[in-house]
Design an enzyme around this catalytic site. Structure first.
Site, PDB file in Angstrom:
ATOM      1  N   LYS A 186     -33.963  47.071 -65.595  1.00 20.00           N
ATOM      2  CA  LYS A 186     -32.958  47.029 -64.706  1.00 20.00           C
ATOM      3  C   LYS A 186     -31.957  48.081 -65.040  1.00 20.00           C
ATOM      4  CE  LYS A 186     -34.191  43.013 -62.995  1.00 20.00           C
ATOM      5  NZ  LYS A 186     -35.476  42.643 -63.505  1.00 20.00           N
TER       6      LYS A 186
HETATM    7  C1  LIG Z   1     -35.765  40.912 -63.220  1.00 15.91           C
HETATM    8  C2  LIG Z   1     -35.557  39.791 -62.209  1.00 15.91           C
HETATM    9  C3  LIG Z   1     -35.459  38.452 -62.500  1.00 15.91           C
HETATM   10  C4  LIG Z   1     -35.704  37.814 -64.036  1.00 15.91           C
HETATM   11  O1  LIG Z   1     -35.034  38.321 -64.953  1.00 15.91           O
HETATM   12  P1  LIG Z   1     -35.528  38.472 -66.165  1.00 15.91           P
HETATM   13  O2  LIG Z   1     -34.779  39.107 -67.252  1.00 15.91           O
HETATM   14  O3  LIG Z   1     -36.958  39.292 -66.342  1.00 15.91           O
HETATM   15  O4  LIG Z   1     -35.983  37.034 -66.764  1.00 15.91           O
HETATM   16  C5  LIG Z   1     -35.263  37.653 -61.586  1.00 15.91           C
HETATM   17  N1  LIG Z   1     -34.938  37.975 -60.137  1.00 15.91           N
HETATM   18  C6  LIG Z   1     -34.976  39.446 -59.761  1.00 15.91           C
HETATM   19  C7  LIG Z   1     -34.863  39.647 -58.358  1.00 15.91           C
HETATM   20  C8  LIG Z   1     -35.354  40.370 -61.109  1.00 15.91           C
HETATM   21  O5  LIG Z   1     -35.448  41.337 -60.541  1.00 15.91           O
END
Ligand SMILES: *Cc1c(COP(=O)(O)O)cnc(C)c1O
Length: 383
Positions: A186
């Site tokens: 992210k």
């Molecule tokens: C990364 C992501 C998640 C989940 O996040 P985690 O930290 O991996 O549990 C949920 N929704 C979207 C759209 C994502 O990109």
């Protein structure tokens, strides 16, 4: 080996030396679980979203699951979401015993189509769960107007949208419940992690209980448990990374926007006409450009695999985000299947994520654009 031949990943985290030093300090401090770093990170995050309460968690998935519990979503409740997202988005609805209802996506934004979302509302609908896919916010005015008119809660899956804006304000500064992820790919990472923006102190206290076994500090004996919570807290090690990243988020976002602009320039104004591929929406005001995704022209089964292989042969990493959730076995077993959400199915089959990360350079964009045009251009002669 020339730099142009080194492998270019589609994403990678960028952690500066000051952050690494701050993490080392935490490791030496004698306190590595939730503590002063978490408190400080939560305070900074709260400032970032205009003073709204913010709690951190050990993942974006935990964050969303607890948001649903805080809103009282459970068995018998329908939650409307998009079929194009990481499975976490729909899985958390199942995890609390509620029923996921999908609405197809808009082919231009690739976010949930708000007309279809509104059409999917039934008397059992309790919550809307849109995703700001690739960091491009859904139309927030329209979303909250629909929610207000139907008396529905909203959980924004803003996992990809840290640093994105709507009408000049950060995503999270307004609205209902807003969930971010700090997973490794992210825009802002803590390794793994997430945070939830809430409406008031009461909601924050409830979320804090669910975060850690349902424990409250109350009564003369010190603790009590009155709801079934879990183990979802962030550590001080993670929070120290987050504090270092938060200090850089404005420059990360600005840089990604510049890279996205450069992609459009390098791919060229005639890219769609020549290749039959579809570019992302050219938004430089709202999106944080978490992902730069194109939809390939459909050349039958194996279209995307062939493209990704050709890119890999040039040492360029790509990804696909995401397979349509309703076609995954768990969801097929619940009655979903082909033909139900045709736009999502096409986008899910043909979308490719091109490289985009915080310290990518303009020359990398040029290298990717040249490869994409060569691969799609030559194959395009057969169309
Ligand atoms: C990364 C992501 C998640 C989940 O996040 P985690 O930290 O991996 O549990 C949920 N929704 C979207 C759209 C994502 O990109």
């Amino acid at each position: 080996m020339t730099p142009a031949r080194t492998f270019l990943p589609f994403s990678r985290p960028v952690i500066d030396e000051a952050t690494i030093a701050a993490v080392a300090d935490v490791l030496r401090s004698g306190w590595i679980t939730s503590g002063p770093q978490v408190k400080s990170f939560e305070a900074r995050l709260s400032e970032y979203v205009g003073g709204r309460p913010v709690l951190t968690f050990n993942s974006g998935t935990s964050t969303m699951e607890i948001a649903l519990r805080v809103a009282g979503i459970g068995p018998g409740d329908e939650v409307i979401t998009t079929p194009i997202s990481w499975p976490a988005t729909a899985n958390v609805i199942l995890a609390v015993g509620a029923t996921p209802v999908f609405a197809d996506i808009d082919p231009v934004t690739r976010n949930i189509d708000l007309d279809r979302l509104e059409a999917a509302i039934t008397p059992r609908t309790r919550m809307l769960l849109p995703v700001h896919l690739s960091g491009l916010p859904v139309d927030m005015d329209r979303l909250y107007e629909i929610a207000a008119r139907h008396g529905l809660r909203v959980l924004e899956d803003a996992a990809q949208a840290f640093g994105s804006r709507w009408r000049g304000r950060h995503i999270g500064e307004f609205g209902d419940l807003v969930s971010f992820s700090f997973q490794a790919n992210k825009n802002l990472t803590t390794g793994e992690g997430g945070c939830l923006v809430l409406n008031n102190a009461e909601e924050a206290a409830l979320a804090a209980k669910y975060r850690l076994q349902g424990v409250t500090r109350s009564g003369i004996d010190g603790i009590d448990v009155d709801v079934l919570g879990g183990k979802h807290n962030m550590s001080d090690i993670m929070a120290a990374i987050g504090l270092g990243q938060l200090a850089q988020i404005a420059s990360f976002t600005a840089h990604r926007r510049a890279l996205a602009r450069h992609y459009f320039t390098c791919l060229g104004a005639d890219f769609e006409a020549v290749t039959g591929a579809q570019l992302p929406l050219a938004d430089f005001e709202h999106s944080n450009w978490h992902l730069f995704q194109i939809v390939l022209p459909d050349r039958g089964p194996g279209t995307r695999a062939a493209f990704m292989e050709a890119m890999a042969a040039q040492q360029i990493g790509t990804g696909f985000h995401y397979a349509a959730i309703h076609l995954l076995s768990l969801y097929r077993a619940r009655g979903f299947g082909e033909g139900m959400f045709p736009v999502a199915e096409r986008v899910g089959r043909l979308t490719v994520t091109l490289p985009m990360f915080n310290d990518m350079i303009h020359a990398d964009v040029e290298r990717v654009a040249t490869a994409v045009k060569a691969i799609l251009g030559s194959a395009g002669a057969q169309r």
